[in-house]
Design a protein around this motif. Structure first.
Motif, PDB file in Angstrom:
ATOM      1  N   LYS A 205      -3.832   4.945  -1.218  1.00 52.23           N
ATOM      2  CA  LYS A 205      -2.874   3.924  -0.813  1.00 52.23           C
ATOM      3  C   LYS A 205      -3.607   2.627  -0.461  1.00 52.23           C
ATOM      4  O   LYS A 205      -4.586   2.647   0.285  1.00 52.23           O
ATOM      5  CB  LYS A 205      -2.091   4.428   0.391  1.00 52.23           C
ATOM      6  N   PRO A 206      -3.165   1.482  -0.978  1.00 52.83           N
ATOM      7  CA  PRO A 206      -3.863   0.216  -0.718  1.00 52.83           C
ATOM      8  C   PRO A 206      -3.615  -0.305   0.700  1.00 52.83           C
ATOM      9  O   PRO A 206      -2.670   0.097   1.374  1.00 52.83           O
ATOM     10  CB  PRO A 206      -3.270  -0.731  -1.756  1.00 52.83           C
ATOM     11  N   ARG A 207      -4.482  -1.218   1.122  1.00 52.41           N
ATOM     12  CA  ARG A 207      -4.300  -1.938   2.385  1.00 52.41           C
ATOM     13  C   ARG A 207      -3.447  -3.165   2.077  1.00 52.41           C
ATOM     14  O   ARG A 207      -3.706  -3.872   1.103  1.00 52.41           O
ATOM     15  CB  ARG A 207      -5.646  -2.356   2.958  1.00 52.41           C
ATOM     16  N   VAL A 208      -2.443  -3.429   2.875  1.00 53.13           N
ATOM     17  CA  VAL A 208      -1.595  -4.617   2.712  1.00 53.13           C
ATOM     18  C   VAL A 208      -1.795  -5.501   3.938  1.00 53.13           C
ATOM     19  O   VAL A 208      -1.668  -5.043   5.075  1.00 53.13           O
ATOM     20  CB  VAL A 208      -0.110  -4.229   2.549  1.00 53.13           C
ATOM     21  N   VAL A 209      -2.142  -6.768   3.683  1.00 54.37           N
ATOM     22  CA  VAL A 209      -2.411  -7.724   4.760  1.00 54.37           C
ATOM     23  C   VAL A 209      -1.379  -8.850   4.669  1.00 54.37           C
ATOM     24  O   VAL A 209      -1.219  -9.460   3.615  1.00 54.37           O
ATOM     25  CB  VAL A 209      -3.833  -8.313   4.639  1.00 54.37           C
ATOM     26  N   THR A 210      -0.681  -9.107   5.757  1.00 53.15           N
ATOM     27  CA  THR A 210       0.294 -10.200   5.819  1.00 53.15           C
ATOM     28  C   THR A 210      -0.328 -11.346   6.603  1.00 53.15           C
ATOM     29  O   THR A 210      -0.801 -11.153   7.722  1.00 53.15           O
ATOM     30  CB  THR A 210       1.591  -9.731   6.495  1.00 53.15           C
TER      31      THR A 210
ATOM     32  N   CYS B 157      -4.890  -5.093  -1.031  1.00 56.07           N
ATOM     33  CA  CYS B 157      -6.290  -4.705  -1.231  1.00 56.07           C
ATOM     34  C   CYS B 157      -6.290  -3.257  -1.738  1.00 56.07           C
ATOM     35  O   CYS B 157      -6.023  -2.341  -0.956  1.00 56.07           O
ATOM     36  CB  CYS B 157      -7.073  -4.811   0.069  1.00 56.07           C
ATOM     37  N   PRO B 158      -6.559  -3.051  -3.043  1.00 58.56           N
ATOM     38  CA  PRO B 158      -6.495  -1.698  -3.602  1.00 58.56           C
ATOM     39  C   PRO B 158      -7.398  -0.697  -2.886  1.00 58.56           C
ATOM     40  O   PRO B 158      -7.054   0.461  -2.744  1.00 58.56           O
ATOM     41  CB  PRO B 158      -6.944  -1.887  -5.057  1.00 58.56           C
ATOM     42  N   ASP B 159      -8.566  -1.148  -2.430  1.00 61.83           N
ATOM     43  CA  ASP B 159      -9.451  -0.304  -1.643  1.00 61.83           C
ATOM     44  C   ASP B 159      -9.018  -0.452  -0.183  1.00 61.83           C
ATOM     45  O   ASP B 159      -9.103  -1.545   0.382  1.00 61.83           O
ATOM     46  CB  ASP B 159     -10.900  -0.767  -1.819  1.00 61.83           C
ATOM     47  N   PRO B 160      -8.557   0.619   0.452  1.00 66.64           N
ATOM     48  CA  PRO B 160      -8.016   0.490   1.815  1.00 66.64           C
ATOM     49  C   PRO B 160      -9.068   0.274   2.903  1.00 66.64           C
ATOM     50  O   PRO B 160      -8.715   0.005   4.039  1.00 66.64           O
ATOM     51  CB  PRO B 160      -7.303   1.829   2.024  1.00 66.64           C
TER      52      PRO B 160
END
Length: 194
Positions: free
Chosen positions: A11-16, A85-88
């Motif tokens: 699961k990717p990392r998502v940054v807002t 970010c595909p790499d979490p």
């Protein structure tokens, strides 16, 4: 299996990121359009997000995946950007390690596995590495060699044996044998955190 260890889906990392710009003068709509064009130019580009706090600098690499609607009020324009970010993992600064008498020891200070990369400068015809009992053997004939243990794609030559594993947190021992004309080996590591 048929997949390299770094290619398995996670699961990717998502940054807002919420930001604002303050309009100066009468050209606020032109400024907003210019900002919008600059942000749209980020789509599809590799972006490195860096955060510095009391624990040091940590980075994640990804791309702009969404741009929310702009909000205008009283000369202030607010925008929300969403990066994927595909790499979490988050990573610390990269460190270069040089062997002494064909061996090196290092500590991976993070809390998640990390994938080192290898560079050999000079003429190289063979490389054997033993990383905590996992052996990697490369064969070829080139000037300068580079590969990441994440995807195991060498800049030249081919792997004869590829028992590669991520470097887990903790202490590690690496033995290196390099064949060629004055090759200089370097292992590049960086700590990782979830």
């Amino acid at each position: 299996g048929a997949y390299w260890p770094g290619r398995l889906t996670v699961k990717p990392r998502v940054v807002t990121l919420r930001a604002h710009t303050i309009s100066r003068g009468r050209s606020s709509s032109l400024e907003t359009a210019r900002w919008n064009d600059m942000l749209n130019a980020l789509v599809g580009q590799r972006v490195t997000i860096s955060v510095e706090d009391q624990q040091g600098v940590r980075e994640a690499t990804g791309y702009l995946s969404a741009q929310m609607a702009w909000e205008h009020a009283c000369g202030v324009t607010r925008i929300t950007l969403i990066f994927t970010c595909p790499d979490p993992n988050k990573y610390g600064p990269e460190e270069q390690l040089l062997p002494v008498s064909g061996m090196l020891r290092f500590t991976q200070h993070g809390s998640a596995p990390s994938w080192p990369r290898v560079t050999v400068t000079g003429h190289v015809t063979g490389l054997t590495m033993d990383v905590d009992g996992h052996v990697i053997q490369w064969a070829g004939d080139t000037t300068n060699l580079e590969f990441s243990m994440r995807d195991m794609i060498p800049s030249s030559g081919r792997f004869v044996h590829d028992d590669v594993m991520a470097v887990m947190p903790g202490q590690h021992r690496v033995t290196i044998q390099v064949a060629g004309t004055s090759p200089q080996f370097a292992l590049w590591t960086r700590p990782a955190w979830r």
